[in-house]
Design an enzyme around this catalytic site. Structure first.
Site, PDB file in Angstrom:
ATOM      1  N   HIS A   1      -1.919  -4.622   6.571  1.00  0.00           N
ATOM      2  CA  HIS A   1      -3.093  -5.104   7.307  1.00  0.00           C
ATOM      3  C   HIS A   1      -3.141  -6.616   7.254  1.00  0.00           C
ATOM      4  O   HIS A   1      -2.981  -7.223   6.186  1.00  0.00           O
ATOM      5  CB  HIS A   1      -4.381  -4.533   6.717  1.00  0.00           C
ATOM      6  CG  HIS A   1      -5.617  -4.989   7.444  1.00  0.00           C
ATOM      7  ND1 HIS A   1      -5.911  -4.583   8.730  1.00  0.00           N
ATOM      8  CD2 HIS A   1      -6.605  -5.852   7.081  1.00  0.00           C
ATOM      9  CE1 HIS A   1      -7.026  -5.153   9.125  1.00  0.00           C
ATOM     10  NE2 HIS A   1      -7.468  -5.935   8.152  1.00  0.00           N
ATOM     11  N   SER A   2      -3.388  -7.250   8.408  1.00  0.00           N
ATOM     12  CA  SER A   2      -3.534  -8.696   8.520  1.00  0.00           C
ATOM     13  C   SER A   2      -2.270  -9.380   7.979  1.00  0.00           C
ATOM     14  O   SER A   2      -1.172  -9.093   8.454  1.00  0.00           O
ATOM     15  CB  SER A   2      -4.810  -9.141   7.789  1.00  0.00           C
ATOM     16  OG  SER A   2      -5.174 -10.451   8.145  1.00  0.00           O
ATOM     17  N   MET A   3      -2.367 -10.277   6.993  1.00  0.00           N
ATOM     18  CA  MET A   3      -1.170 -10.885   6.435  1.00  0.00           C
ATOM     19  C   MET A   3      -0.182  -9.824   5.960  1.00  0.00           C
ATOM     20  O   MET A   3       1.037  -9.973   6.077  1.00  0.00           O
ATOM     21  CB  MET A   3      -1.509 -11.815   5.268  1.00  0.00           C
ATOM     22  CG  MET A   3      -0.291 -12.504   4.668  1.00  0.00           C
ATOM     23  SD  MET A   3      -0.607 -13.406   3.133  1.00  0.00           S
ATOM     24  CE  MET A   3      -0.452 -12.056   1.948  1.00  0.00           C
TER      25      MET A   3
ATOM     26  N   SER B   1      -1.887  -3.387  11.237  1.00  0.00           N
ATOM     27  CA  SER B   1      -3.252  -3.448  11.760  1.00  0.00           C
ATOM     28  C   SER B   1      -3.807  -4.853  11.575  1.00  0.00           C
ATOM     29  O   SER B   1      -3.468  -5.557  10.624  1.00  0.00           O
ATOM     30  CB  SER B   1      -4.155  -2.429  11.049  1.00  0.00           C
ATOM     31  OG  SER B   1      -4.214  -2.660   9.652  1.00  0.00           O
TER      32      SER B   1
END
Length: 263
Positions: A95-97, A124
């Site tokens: 998720h993200s980074m 995501s």
């Protein structure tokens, strides 16, 4: 063998027992996040999937270690640990980074440890690797870094106002943002042999649909994009739906049907 076990215990956390002969899902946290962010998701999936969460240095039980300031260093370390996971299908989720760390880990496994190459990648809340990142959050003062965290609505405001909490989390958050903002995708990177599934929040100001669609450039196999109500942390506000999507993707990645049309 002891060295391999020690590295696995250093980098991976298991919160619930899962099937020994089923797929393995390895989860990569967002900037400033820790392995415990995936404890609820692990509970949702553990009946049919073994779940491990990556613990980056510089937080929780690894707080005495210096945070990594280069994303490639995280991918290097995790790929070495996962190289031993050759007995069952491996799926990576970030998720993200964490999406970029998972992607770079997948590239390393495919290139250096093909027996452990993942059968699928789920990301995501993240723009594709080729989308530039120039926010410069890691160069801001402490208040500027905290303000960025506050905008994402992923941390309780009262915690961010607590001086002790701020002092505890800021080094890891700043290091993560430096790793994220100095990251540049390799222009000659090969395409992944596994499918890529992308999940985004329809109200996430950090991730545009255009930027998310560019994940298709990273794979020579199947690609899918799904939107969910919510902002950057829709993965928490709509966790049951995200768990269901992951379950569907894992089933598709590990089925004997043509995974090129998984979504």
């Amino acid at each position: 063998m002891q060295a391999v076990t020690a590295q696995r215990e250093l980098w991976l956390r298991q919160y619930h027992p899962g099937p020994d002969d089923g797929p393995l899902l390895v989860c990569f946290p967002h900037a400033g996040g820790s392995a415990t962010a995936f404890r609820p998701l692990s509970a949702d999936l553990s009946a049919h999937t073994a779940v491990r969460a990556v613990q980056y240095p510089g937080r929780q039980d690894r707080h005495t270690e210096a945070p990594a300031t280069r994303l490639g260093a995280l991918a290097d370390a995790v790929s070495v640990v996962l190289a031993a996971e050759t007995g069952r299908p491996l799926v990576l989720y970030g998720h993200s980074m964490g999406a970029l760390v998972a992607y770079e880990t997948a590239l390393r496994l495919q290139d250096r440890y093909p027996a452990a190459a993942p059968v699928g990648l789920v990301v995501s809340g993240a723009q594709a690797p080729g989308v530039p990142r120039t926010d410069g959050v890691h160069r801001r003062d402490d208040d500027g870094v905290i303000e960025e965290i506050r905008k994402l609505n992923g941390t309780a405001p009262e915690l961010l106002a607590d001086p002790d909490v701020r002092a505890m989390i800021l080094p890891a958050v700043r290091g993560d943002y430096e790793a994220l903002e100095t990251y540049r995708a390799r222009p000659d990177a090969p395409r992944l042999d596994c499918p890529v599934s992308v999940l985004i929040g329809t109200e996430d100001t950090q991730t545009t649909q255009e930027g998310a669609l560019r994940w298709q450039e990273t794979t020579a196999a199947g690609f899918g994009l799904r939107g969910f109500p919510g902002g950057h942390f829709f993965t928490e506000s709509h966790r049951p739906q995200v768990a269901a999507a992951l379950t569907d993707d894992i089933r598709s990645f590990t089925s004997e049907t043509d995974i090129r049309s998984f979504r």
